[in-house]
Design a protein around this motif. Structure first.
Motif, PDB file in Angstrom:
ATOM      1  N   VAL A   4       1.169  -1.219  -0.086  1.00  0.00           N
ATOM      2  CA  VAL A   4       0.169  -0.122  -0.054  1.00  0.00           C
ATOM      3  C   VAL A   4       0.951   1.388   0.177  1.00  0.00           C
ATOM      4  O   VAL A   4       0.326   2.172  -0.899  1.00  0.00           O
ATOM      5  CB  VAL A   4      -1.122  -0.012   1.141  1.00  0.00           C
ATOM      6  CG1 VAL A   4      -1.675   1.420   1.470  1.00  0.00           C
ATOM      7  CG2 VAL A   4      -2.106  -0.976   1.088  1.00  0.00           C
ATOM      8  N   ASN A   5       1.858   1.380   0.724  1.00  0.00           N
ATOM      9  CA  ASN A   5       2.534   2.774   0.960  1.00  0.00           C
ATOM     10  C   ASN A   5       3.969   2.442  -0.084  1.00  0.00           C
ATOM     11  O   ASN A   5       4.763   2.514   0.256  1.00  0.00           O
ATOM     12  CB  ASN A   5       3.348   2.605   2.584  1.00  0.00           C
ATOM     13  CG  ASN A   5       2.043   2.645   3.506  1.00  0.00           C
ATOM     14  OD1 ASN A   5       1.482   3.490   3.771  1.00  0.00           O
ATOM     15  ND2 ASN A   5       2.133   1.560   4.283  1.00  0.00           N
ATOM     16  N   ALA A   6       3.279   2.749  -1.349  1.00  0.00           N
ATOM     17  CA  ALA A   6       4.116   2.862  -2.425  1.00  0.00           C
ATOM     18  C   ALA A   6       5.249   3.698  -2.365  1.00  0.00           C
ATOM     19  O   ALA A   6       6.263   3.599  -2.798  1.00  0.00           O
ATOM     20  CB  ALA A   6       3.154   2.859  -3.496  1.00  0.00           C
ATOM     21  N   LEU A   7       5.107   5.100  -1.802  1.00  0.00           N
ATOM     22  CA  LEU A   7       6.203   5.957  -1.261  1.00  0.00           C
ATOM     23  C   LEU A   7       6.451   6.011  -0.310  1.00  0.00           C
ATOM     24  O   LEU A   7       7.175   7.093   0.330  1.00  0.00           O
ATOM     25  CB  LEU A   7       5.566   7.483  -1.952  1.00  0.00           C
ATOM     26  CG  LEU A   7       5.147   7.310  -3.463  1.00  0.00           C
ATOM     27  CD1 LEU A   7       4.388   8.814  -3.737  1.00  0.00           C
ATOM     28  CD2 LEU A   7       6.013   7.036  -4.450  1.00  0.00           C
ATOM     29  N   GLY A   8       6.432   4.982   0.794  1.00  0.00           N
ATOM     30  CA  GLY A   8       6.909   5.048   2.005  1.00  0.00           C
ATOM     31  C   GLY A   8       5.877   5.793   3.131  1.00  0.00           C
ATOM     32  O   GLY A   8       4.857   6.129   2.424  1.00  0.00           O
ATOM     33  N   HIS A   9       6.509   5.816   4.212  1.00  0.00           N
ATOM     34  CA  HIS A   9       5.551   6.562   5.095  1.00  0.00           C
ATOM     35  C   HIS A   9       5.756   7.938   5.478  1.00  0.00           C
ATOM     36  O   HIS A   9       6.855   8.370   5.171  1.00  0.00           O
ATOM     37  CB  HIS A   9       5.845   6.163   6.436  1.00  0.00           C
ATOM     38  CG  HIS A   9       5.588   4.361   6.489  1.00  0.00           C
ATOM     39  ND1 HIS A   9       4.192   3.831   6.845  1.00  0.00           N
ATOM     40  CD2 HIS A   9       6.411   3.351   6.390  1.00  0.00           C
ATOM     41  CE1 HIS A   9       4.259   2.506   6.956  1.00  0.00           C
ATOM     42  NE2 HIS A   9       5.676   2.115   6.379  1.00  0.00           N
ATOM     43  N   ALA A  10       4.788   8.723   5.398  1.00  0.00           N
ATOM     44  CA  ALA A  10       4.718  10.008   5.559  1.00  0.00           C
ATOM     45  C   ALA A  10       5.539  10.896   4.468  1.00  0.00           C
ATOM     46  O   ALA A  10       6.521  11.853   4.682  1.00  0.00           O
ATOM     47  CB  ALA A  10       5.390  10.467   6.940  1.00  0.00           C
ATOM     48  N   HIS A  11       5.152  10.483   3.328  1.00  0.00           N
ATOM     49  CA  HIS A  11       6.266  11.230   2.211  1.00  0.00           C
ATOM     50  C   HIS A  11       5.512  12.624   2.074  1.00  0.00           C
ATOM     51  O   HIS A  11       4.325  13.124   1.994  1.00  0.00           O
ATOM     52  CB  HIS A  11       5.863  10.430   0.680  1.00  0.00           C
ATOM     53  CG  HIS A  11       6.626  10.769  -0.561  1.00  0.00           C
ATOM     54  ND1 HIS A  11       6.329  12.005  -0.863  1.00  0.00           N
ATOM     55  CD2 HIS A  11       7.539  10.229  -1.203  1.00  0.00           C
ATOM     56  CE1 HIS A  11       7.260  12.118  -1.999  1.00  0.00           C
ATOM     57  NE2 HIS A  11       8.033  11.009  -2.058  1.00  0.00           N
ATOM     58  N   PRO A  12       6.744  13.666   1.924  1.00  0.00           N
ATOM     59  CA  PRO A  12       6.173  15.030   2.303  1.00  0.00           C
ATOM     60  C   PRO A  12       5.332  15.385   1.035  1.00  0.00           C
ATOM     61  O   PRO A  12       4.334  16.428   1.392  1.00  0.00           O
ATOM     62  CB  PRO A  12       7.648  15.627   2.025  1.00  0.00           C
ATOM     63  CG  PRO A  12       8.450  14.840   1.327  1.00  0.00           C
ATOM     64  CD  PRO A  12       8.271  13.262   1.719  1.00  0.00           C
ATOM     65  N   ASP A  13       5.052  14.909  -0.185  1.00  0.00           N
ATOM     66  CA  ASP A  13       4.383  15.220  -1.119  1.00  0.00           C
ATOM     67  C   ASP A  13       2.978  14.766  -0.965  1.00  0.00           C
ATOM     68  O   ASP A  13       1.905  15.501  -1.168  1.00  0.00           O
ATOM     69  CB  ASP A  13       4.836  14.853  -2.521  1.00  0.00           C
ATOM     70  CG  ASP A  13       6.161  15.382  -3.201  1.00  0.00           C
ATOM     71  OD1 ASP A  13       6.582  16.641  -2.520  1.00  0.00           O
ATOM     72  OD2 ASP A  13       6.472  15.097  -4.026  1.00  0.00           O
ATOM     73  N   LEU A  14       2.858  13.832  -0.233  1.00  0.00           N
ATOM     74  CA  LEU A  14       1.439  13.058   0.160  1.00  0.00           C
ATOM     75  C   LEU A  14       1.003  13.906   1.340  1.00  0.00           C
ATOM     76  O   LEU A  14      -0.240  14.068   1.514  1.00  0.00           O
ATOM     77  CB  LEU A  14       1.500  11.623   0.330  1.00  0.00           C
ATOM     78  CG  LEU A  14       1.516  10.741  -0.888  1.00  0.00           C
ATOM     79  CD1 LEU A  14       2.438  11.156  -1.909  1.00  0.00           C
ATOM     80  CD2 LEU A  14       1.549   9.257  -0.670  1.00  0.00           C
ATOM     81  N   VAL A  15       1.775  14.171   2.324  1.00  0.00           N
ATOM     82  CA  VAL A  15       1.469  14.917   3.477  1.00  0.00           C
ATOM     83  C   VAL A  15       0.833  16.303   3.248  1.00  0.00           C
ATOM     84  O   VAL A  15      -0.141  16.743   3.704  1.00  0.00           O
ATOM     85  CB  VAL A  15       2.503  14.923   4.531  1.00  0.00           C
ATOM     86  CG1 VAL A  15       2.133  15.956   5.640  1.00  0.00           C
ATOM     87  CG2 VAL A  15       2.956  13.704   5.042  1.00  0.00           C
ATOM     88  N   LYS A  16       1.543  16.794   2.061  1.00  0.00           N
ATOM     89  CA  LYS A  16       1.092  18.334   1.838  1.00  0.00           C
ATOM     90  C   LYS A  16      -0.261  18.154   0.915  1.00  0.00           C
ATOM     91  O   LYS A  16      -1.045  19.154   1.017  1.00  0.00           O
ATOM     92  CB  LYS A  16       1.842  18.760   0.801  1.00  0.00           C
ATOM     93  CG  LYS A  16       1.946  20.267   0.331  1.00  0.00           C
ATOM     94  CD  LYS A  16       2.982  20.989  -0.343  1.00  0.00           C
ATOM     95  CE  LYS A  16       2.679  22.325  -0.497  1.00  0.00           C
ATOM     96  NZ  LYS A  16       1.614  22.896  -1.208  1.00  0.00           N
ATOM     97  N   ALA A  17      -0.371  17.110   0.168  1.00  0.00           N
ATOM     98  CA  ALA A  17      -1.560  16.981  -0.780  1.00  0.00           C
ATOM     99  C   ALA A  17      -2.724  16.729   0.266  1.00  0.00           C
ATOM    100  O   ALA A  17      -3.928  17.355   0.241  1.00  0.00           O
ATOM    101  CB  ALA A  17      -1.527  15.855  -1.638  1.00  0.00           C
TER     102      ALA A  17
END
Length: 393
Positions: A41-54
């Motif tokens: 599920v976590n394709a970009l790892g945990h707490a990826h900054p771009d996902l957190v910002k989005a």
């Protein structure tokens, strides 16, 4: 006394409180290298900054309105998926299970509207996993999935994996579609060879039935292409997606050609939460990474390095492992010991892996796993294997 959380899982005694990239931090402070990614599920790892910002940017604006209205974030994500794939249209769900339900409905409604209401049967394969809904367990058909849940939803024909003669003989006037995972995940990381996937596409065309691909686990860059079927140079009519598409936020989708989706008119399907602004904002951020050719080239390069190192691990521990199999960052260690025992030994070595069928342990790390983290992964996997050799379960 029954616990307040329904006990349908045998949970490991681990309490993770934070994630950083490829790492999970237990509440006691221990750092675990996560080679499971929440089951791909976590394709970009945990707490990826771009996902957190989005997520946080969208959370300050609008969370939910329902599909009674236009949702700009949903339209943006649909446009990205259509531009990058075979699909002409997308319906958003909350999970892979929901995607399976729609894929089944879509195939049957297609034939009903074409004047063939008798075409309802869907061919599936042993070892498959398509979720835990009534349609999902009926599609898989295994006793492990179905025992105690009869009567099962009818309309599925189960074939042995790799039995080409049975496949050819299975088609009849009731066949609506074939449903298959290009790489079985729960079934033990079993890839369908490219030539077989090509042959299956050709056979579906010859027989005039729909091809449904379940890329819930093997899609979204997991095998080094945006979707696994791209390696074979074919395209499905309908495709199920979930897991990595949300990078950790619950999100799924069904992608389809205009023709295959032609029966799904207003009122034929719906979802209260599916495609909500929060999920789709995160999904857009995920797509910006995993659909990038340079990103996928990096995944392939590092996946090749990881596989090479795993082959060495297998050679060093012949009493524990038989072989490595899989594709990209979707790899399996075929074991000579019980997979659960190796997973437990991994906990002691502070590395997370995931058990599967066919005596396989799955490695489904973040696609962002670095070269240094690959080296550390091998140290910890070696430690787990060595411990099992010293103290067999």
């Amino acid at each position: 006394m029954i616990p307040s959380v329904l006990p349908t899982y045998s949970r490991a005694p681990l309490h993770f409180v934070k994630g950083e990239g490829s790492w999970l931090i237990e509440e006691d402070g221990r750092r675990f290298l996560d080679l499971g990614s929440g089951i791909a599920v976590n394709a970009l790892g945990h707490a990826h900054p771009d996902l957190v910002k989005a997520l946080t940017d969208q959370a300050q604006m609008l969370w939910h309105v329902s599909n009674l209205y236009e949702i700009p974030q949903q339209q943006a994500l649909a446009d990205k998926l259509v531009a990058a794939t075979f699909a002409d249209t997308v319906f958003f769900t909350n999970s892979g299970t929901e995607s399976c339900e729609l894929a089944v409905k879509m195939a049957r409604k297609y034939w009903y509207d074409k004047g063939h209401p008798e075409k309802t049967e869907i061919i599936t394969f042993s070892g498959s996993f398509h979720g835990r809904s009534s349609a999902g367990i009926a599609a898989a058909g295994s006793e492990k999935m179905t025992k105690g849940f009869a009567p099962l939803l009818p309309g599925f024909k189960h074939l042995a994996w790799g039995d080409h003669e049975a496949l050819y003989a299975a088609f009849d006037e009731t066949t609506a579609a074939v449903l298959v995972e290009p790489v079985q995940g729960e079934g033990g990381i079993r890839p369908m060879p490219d030539q077989c996937l090509k042959g299956l596409r050709a056979l579906c065309d010859e027989k005039g039935v729909l091809l449904i691909l379940d890329e819930v686990q093997c899609g979204m860059g997991r095998t080094g292409r945006l979707f696994a079927h791209e390696w074979a140079g074919i395209a499905p009519d309908i495709m199920m997606v979930a897991k990595g598409i949300g990078g950790g936020f619950p999100l799924g989708a069904v992608l389809a050609t205009e023709e295959a989706a032609s029966g799904m008119t207003p009122g034929t399907h719906g979802s209260t939460y599916g495609g909500n602004p929060l999920a789709c904002a995160v999904g857009c951020a995920v797509m910006d990474h995993v659909a990038d050719p340079d990103f996928l080239a990096g995944v392939n390069r590092r996946a090749g390095h990881l596989r090479q190192k795993l082959e060495g691990l297998v050679a060093d521990h012949p009493d524990i492992f038989e072989s490595v199999r899989g594709s990209g960052m979707m790899l399996g260690l075929k074991c000579k010991v019980a997979p659960a025992d190796f997973v437990k030994a991994g906990y002691a070595a502070q590395v997370i892996t995931v058990p599967a069928a066919d005596n396989v342990v799955r490695l489904l790390p973040p696609l962002t796993l670095s070269e240094d983290e690959i080296a550390e992964a091998l140290v910890r996997l070696d430690k787990a294997a060595t411990a099992l050799e010293a103290h067999p379960a």
